[in-house]
Write a protein that holds these residues in place. Sequence first.
Motif, short mmCIF file in Angstrom:
data_model
loop_
_atom_site.label_atom_id
_atom_site.label_comp_id
_atom_site.label_asym_id
_atom_site.label_seq_id
_atom_site.Cartn_x
_atom_site.Cartn_y
_atom_site.Cartn_z
N GLU A 26 55.16 43.86 35.34
CA GLU A 26 54.57 43.41 36.99
C GLU A 26 53.02 44.31 37.17
O GLU A 26 52.22 43.73 37.72
N THR A 27 53.09 45.38 36.85
CA THR A 27 52.06 46.27 36.76
C THR A 27 50.71 45.59 36.22
O THR A 27 49.59 45.57 36.55
N MET A 28 50.88 45.21 34.84
CA MET A 28 49.87 44.45 33.91
C MET A 28 49.42 43.15 34.69
O MET A 28 48.30 43.00 34.81
N GLN A 29 50.30 42.51 35.18
CA GLN A 29 49.99 41.24 35.91
C GLN A 29 49.22 41.54 37.13
O GLN A 29 48.17 40.88 37.48
N GLY A 30 49.61 42.46 37.74
CA GLY A 30 48.58 43.08 38.84
C GLY A 30 47.33 43.29 38.69
O GLY A 30 46.39 43.12 39.55
N LEU A 31 47.30 44.20 37.73
CA LEU A 31 45.89 44.81 37.25
C LEU A 31 45.18 43.72 36.71
O LEU A 31 43.93 43.53 37.02
N GLU A 32 45.63 42.56 36.01
CA GLU A 32 44.91 41.41 35.58
C GLU A 32 44.30 40.76 36.73
O GLU A 32 42.96 40.34 36.65
N GLU A 33 45.15 40.64 37.87
CA GLU A 33 44.74 39.77 38.91
C GLU A 33 43.61 40.51 39.76
O GLU A 33 42.63 40.03 39.94
N GLU A 34 43.79 41.91 39.86
CA GLU A 34 42.84 42.89 40.22
C GLU A 34 41.55 42.71 39.69
O GLU A 34 40.33 42.93 40.12
N SER A 35 41.80 42.83 38.20
CA SER A 35 40.64 42.64 37.46
C SER A 35 39.38 41.51 37.78
O SER A 35 38.34 41.55 37.57
#
Length: 81
Positions: A26-35
């Motif tokens: 979930e953290t990775m997904q959030g970071l990808e979206e943020e990027s």
Amino acid sequence: MPVHAEFDASGFADRISEMSDDELFETMQGLEEESEDIRPDERDSSDVFAKIALVETAIEDRFPGQLLAPYKDWQRRRTAT
């Protein structure tokens, strides 16, 4: 230009090492979206890409030899439901 606090890579790595697999993904997904929202001229001053690299490393450490396959499988399962 906003002032950014110094990114604590060690502290972030400690936090992600304590996460469950789902929390890590979930953290990775959030970071990808943020990027995706970071303008190219702001990428050098953003810590998002450093965080992504740390999460990638944590995933690869948990699942040796699988690279990001467990994360991609998790994404597919989530979109299938």
